[in-house]
Design an enzyme around this catalytic site. Structure first.
Site, PDB file in Angstrom:
ATOM      1  N   LYS A   1       0.808  -1.217   0.000  1.00 10.51           N
ATOM      2  CA  LYS A   1       0.000   0.000   0.000  1.00 10.51           C
ATOM      3  C   LYS A   1       0.844   1.271   0.000  1.00 10.51           C
ATOM      4  O   LYS A   1       0.495   2.263  -0.639  1.00 10.51           O
ATOM      5  CB  LYS A   1      -0.962  -0.012   1.190  1.00 10.51           C
ATOM      6  CG  LYS A   1      -2.103  -1.001   1.018  1.00 10.51           C
ATOM      7  CD  LYS A   1      -3.082  -0.924   2.172  1.00 10.51           C
ATOM      8  CE  LYS A   1      -4.332  -1.757   1.898  1.00 10.51           C
ATOM      9  NZ  LYS A   1      -4.061  -3.158   1.666  1.00 10.51           N
TER      10      LYS A   1
ATOM     11  N   LYS B   1      -3.807  -0.060   8.776  1.00  6.74           N
ATOM     12  CA  LYS B   1      -3.955  -1.052   7.707  1.00  6.74           C
ATOM     13  C   LYS B   1      -2.627  -1.749   7.434  1.00  6.74           C
ATOM     14  O   LYS B   1      -1.580  -1.109   7.382  1.00  6.74           O
ATOM     15  CB  LYS B   1      -4.449  -0.402   6.415  1.00  6.74           C
ATOM     16  CG  LYS B   1      -5.862   0.134   6.489  1.00  6.74           C
ATOM     17  CD  LYS B   1      -6.430   0.431   5.105  1.00  6.74           C
ATOM     18  CE  LYS B   1      -5.771   1.618   4.465  1.00  6.74           C
ATOM     19  NZ  LYS B   1      -6.455   2.003   3.206  1.00  6.74           N
TER      20      LYS B   1
ATOM     21  N   GLY C   1      -9.308  -7.442   1.768  1.00  9.29           N
ATOM     22  CA  GLY C   1     -10.474  -8.139   2.292  1.00  9.29           C
ATOM     23  C   GLY C   1     -10.789  -7.820   3.736  1.00  9.29           C
ATOM     24  O   GLY C   1     -11.435  -8.611   4.427  1.00  9.29           O
TER      25      GLY C   1
ATOM     26  N   HIS D   1     -15.564  -4.851   8.113  1.00 11.36           N
ATOM     27  CA  HIS D   1     -14.768  -4.291   7.014  1.00 11.36           C
ATOM     28  C   HIS D   1     -14.823  -5.159   5.765  1.00 11.36           C
ATOM     29  O   HIS D   1     -13.940  -5.074   4.907  1.00 11.36           O
ATOM     30  CB  HIS D   1     -13.305  -4.085   7.430  1.00 11.36           C
ATOM     31  CG  HIS D   1     -13.138  -3.196   8.617  1.00 11.36           C
ATOM     32  ND1 HIS D   1     -13.528  -1.869   8.629  1.00 11.36           N
ATOM     33  CD2 HIS D   1     -12.646  -3.448   9.855  1.00 11.36           C
ATOM     34  CE1 HIS D   1     -13.261  -1.345   9.802  1.00 11.36           C
ATOM     35  NE2 HIS D   1     -12.743  -2.276  10.571  1.00 11.36           N
TER      36      HIS D   1
ATOM     37  N   GLU E   1     -10.070   0.795  -5.986  1.00 14.33           N
ATOM     38  CA  GLU E   1     -10.995   1.133  -4.919  1.00 14.33           C
ATOM     39  C   GLU E   1     -10.735   2.552  -4.410  1.00 14.33           C
ATOM     40  O   GLU E   1      -9.584   2.939  -4.197  1.00 14.33           O
ATOM     41  CB  GLU E   1     -10.875   0.131  -3.769  1.00 14.33           C
ATOM     42  CG  GLU E   1     -11.203  -1.292  -4.180  1.00 14.33           C
ATOM     43  CD  GLU E   1     -11.264  -2.249  -3.003  1.00 14.33           C
ATOM     44  OE1 GLU E   1     -10.775  -1.887  -1.909  1.00 14.33           O
ATOM     45  OE2 GLU E   1     -11.804  -3.355  -3.172  1.00 14.33           O
TER      46      GLU E   1
ATOM     47  N   ARG F   1      -6.891  -8.503  -9.383  1.00 15.14           N
ATOM     48  CA  ARG F   1      -7.543  -9.785  -9.677  1.00 15.14           C
ATOM     49  C   ARG F   1      -8.998  -9.506 -10.034  1.00 15.14           C
ATOM     50  O   ARG F   1      -9.454  -8.368  -9.982  1.00 15.14           O
ATOM     51  CB  ARG F   1      -7.490 -10.705  -8.457  1.00 15.14           C
ATOM     52  CG  ARG F   1      -8.048 -10.026  -7.199  1.00 15.14           C
ATOM     53  CD  ARG F   1      -8.128 -10.959  -6.017  1.00 15.14           C
ATOM     54  NE  ARG F   1      -8.368 -10.277  -4.766  1.00 15.14           N
ATOM     55  CZ  ARG F   1      -9.536  -9.824  -4.330  1.00 15.14           C
ATOM     56  NH1 ARG F   1     -10.606  -9.975  -5.087  1.00 15.14           N
ATOM     57  NH2 ARG F   1      -9.659  -9.230  -3.164  1.00 15.14           N
TER      58      ARG F   1
END
Length: 712
Positions: A154, A196, A202, A273, A313, A330
């Protein structure tokens, strides 16, 4: 975003090498040699469940042979049955089967598969596996390993996105991961704060610290879960956007530097989440914002030389400002809603692009049509904080699939939802010309999704899709917590439902008795079998049944010709008529009382009557005869902590003889890839820890036995 292209010709088709006018440079793939087209004749699907079945269906339609892989737990699974051939990988644990890169590749070589489709989860975003496939000459049906690497970390992806002109939320993405530095950076960013895992996805390895006092606890929990899920506990910190929407864009790229977006999906309503219901397009999003979202997503894909299906996202605030969150490299679970509004088959696109073909359509040929919803059917307990479940699907009926109703599943009646894998049973996908009609269709189809044998979220989804704010499209990631009272109402069990259960049970009893002993063939007379008949008399029977911890006593009098007198508890006696019917293996009861006709679907199982109505389901337990009750063993109560769901012991935090306080963590369980902390229900002294790390435990298993000090 403006694009112009250099036209090239391959196998009679024009393809386009794109120059980004925003950054005035060719994308990372622009200078590569023209790819070779390798028509696929056999592929291996390195996954299980509904996504494996989904890939197999598209491959078969294209005439491509399919190879399934399976663990011991999935020997008789649907995806194994659907594939042309199948190879065993190993024991039930995914670590010993679906995550074994060597065994997956060995299966591909053994069967002569040219390519591997990873599905989602497992190896789908594993850089090492993508590199290994390339090294061994196997086509990886997904993006290049470099794109997975860039977008999988990230902190790295944030820098790349910022450089590409994609809006980002700034935070701490540094290499110094000491608790002291993280605490310092958290205080600089401010609370509420998002913690995070840099390799997360997920919802795993993700926590929210609302106040400074929560930071250490949430950080430690996120690290443990990240280490277990990804083998890495490096964290990033970001300011938490309140009342955010989760909006994502489906993008696609090919090996000729063509990129398109297939509009956005709104996945805002989540629990733990994790997404629970998705829709496309996003409700209330303006056409201008929609275009900006799509173009930003394409810039993101181009920045990393992306090939294949991907999802960018974004977090969106109430003013429709949006910020990059992550890119899933994916095919997403929720891809069917994008297919429904664009009339495409994204798995087919994946297979064609992986073989070296250009994208089937350019952006000008992709049109948004109608509205689609996807509801994820899970084995879980919504009223118990959505704890995941497992168990047998003793009864399963679904809506009839059609051109605008899809049931994406990998299980059938009689199958078992295993503790070893994700508890999703199916995805229910519907389409209609507009959002309101699509939502009505979703609710209707949910009422036809009838499951007995384990707890599911179907009733919750019905309640959610009926909520006025959801109908308005006023969605955000805190939707469930904000409307918790409305979404979990204490629905009364009406006399009508009690009456339906009683008469359904009696009528079914007679049908069974008649088939075994002979019958007067009166379909309305529950006491007409020879063994029970009392001629010239009204037959009366007292029935006791329980529902939601309440006991109901009902007096039933059969008056013949399908007429009954019913008295439920202290209510007045009423005249009713009732009949059972069966169509397409679905049993229904119709009850008429006081001029009102009620209809429900009925399932009889193990002495219980399950009613499925347009408003939800309810289960009644019929009282057993006293001689059967006496044969059973009473429940034994003892002090201690029990497992709230099936799972595996991950960490033990106490030892025998240790004194604990109420609420103190005792151990950590892993269930369905998520971490759960089991706490002391009261203060006491640990007498014995009944399990060790790595043990599998059943729901309600006594984990820790201790002597209470609160009662002394």
């Amino acid at each position: 975003m403006g694009l112009y292209g250099i036209r090239a010709c391959l196998a009679g088709k024009y393809v386009q090498r794109s120059l980004c006018t925003t950054c005035n440079s060719l994308s990372p793939n622009a200078n590569k040699a023209a790819p070779k087209v390798t028509p696929l004749s056999k592929i291996l699907i390195a996954n299980r469940g509904e996504i494996a079945c989904r890939v197999i269906r598209s491959a078969k339609r294209l005439g491509i042979q399919t190879v399934a892989v399976y663990s011991d737990a999935d020997r008789n699974a649907m995806h194994v049955d659907m594939a042309d051939s199948a190879i065993r990988l190993g024991p039930a644990s995914s670590v010993e089967s679906y995550l074994r890169q060597d065994k997956v590749l060995e299966a591909a070589f053994r069967t002569g598969a040219q390519a591997i489709h990873p599905g989602y989860g497992f190896l789908s975003e594993n850089v090492e596996f993508a590199e290994l496939c390339s090294k061994e000459g196997i086509i990886f049906i997904g993006p290049p390993a470099s794109a997975i690497r860039d977008m999988g970390i990230k902190s790295t992806s944030k820098h790349i996105m910022s450089a590409a002109g994609v809006p980002v939320i700034h935070g701490y993405h540094g290499v110094d991961q000491t608790d002291e530095r993280l605490r310092h950076e958290a205080e600089k960013i401010g609370f509420p704060l998002m913690i995070k895992a840099v390799r997360g996805g997920g919802g795993k390895g993700m926590r929210i610290a609302l106040t400074p006092s929560e930071f250490e606890t949430q950080l430690e929990s996120a690290k443990r879960e990240a280490q277990k899920s990804f083998g890495d506990q490096v964290m990033l910190l970001e300011r938490y956007v309140e009342r955010p929407r989760h909006v994502e864009v489906q993008v696609f790229g090919d090996k000729y530097d063509n990129y398109v977006y297939l509009f956005e999906r709104d996945c805002s309503v989540q629990r733990r989440h994790q997404k629970i219901i998705e829709e496309a397009p996003g409700p209330g999003i303006s056409s201008e914002t929609r275009k900006q979202l799509g173009e930003a997503a394409v810039r993101a894909a181009r920045a990393v030389g992306y090939v294949g299906a991907g999802t960018v996202e974004f977090i969106m605030d109430p003013q429709q400002n949006f910020f990059f969150m992550e890119m899933n490299t994916r095919l997403q679970v929720e891809h069917p809603v994008s297919e429904m509004i664009t009339n495409t088959d994204l798995v087919e696109w994946q297979l064609r692009v992986a073989s070296g073909e250009p994208l089937p359509l350019d952006q000008s040929q992709i049109h948004l049509n109608g509205h689609a919803f996807e509801a994820r059917i899970y084995a879980e307990e919504p009223k118990n904080n959505f704890l995941p479940g497992a168990g047998p699907l003793l009864h399963l009926t679904t809506p009839k699939p059609s051109s605008d109703v899809r049931v994406e599943t990998g299980v059938a009646q009689g199958d078992v939802v295993s503790v070893f894998y994700d508890p999703m049973i199916a995805k229910l996908v519907v389409w209609s010309s507009d959002r309101a009609s699509a939502l009505r269709k979703l609710r209707s189809c949910l009422s036809e999704y009838n499951i007995v044998g384990l707890n599911t979220n179907v009733d919750f989804l019905m309640q959610l899709s009926s909520h006025p704010k959801f109908i308005e499209g006023d969605v955000h990631t805190d939707f469930i917590s904000q409307h918790h009272g409305d979404l979990f109402p204490n629905k009364p069990v009406t006399d009508s439902l009690v009456s339906q259960a009683v008469l359904a049970s009696i009528l079914n009893e007679v049908n069974v008795s008649s088939s075994q002993q002979g019958s007067t063939r009166d379909p309305y007379n529950p006491f007409a079998s020879y063994s029970m008949a009392r001629f010239n008399l009204n037959y009366q029977k007292n029935v006791k049944l329980t529902c939601q911890d309440n006991t109901y006593e009902v007096r039933v009098t059969s008056c013949g010709n399908g007429l009954y007198k019913l008295k439920v508890g202290q209510s007045e006696e009423i005249d009713v008529t009732a009949k059972l019917s069966e169509s397409d293996n679905v049993i229904s009861i119709e009850l008429s009382a006081n001029g009102e006709i009620s209809k429900s679907r009925v399932v009889f199982l193990n002495g219980n009557v399950h009613l499925f109505t347009k408003d939800g389901s309810v289960a009644f337990s019929m009282e057993k005869p006293s001689f059967l009750t006496k044969l059973g063993h009473g429940n034994v109560q003892q002090g201690g902590a029990v497992a709230p769901m099936p799972g595996i012991i991950e960490k033990i935090l106490v030892k025998d003889g240790e004194e604990v306080k109420v609420g103190q963590p005792l151990l950590v369980m892993i269930a369905m890839k998520m971490e759960y902390v089991i706490r002391a229900p009261e203060s006491g002294v640990v007498e014995k820890v009944n399990y060790k790390v790595g043990d599998s435990v059943a729901k309600n298993a006594a984990l820790v036995r201790f002597v209470s000090t609160d009662k002394k």
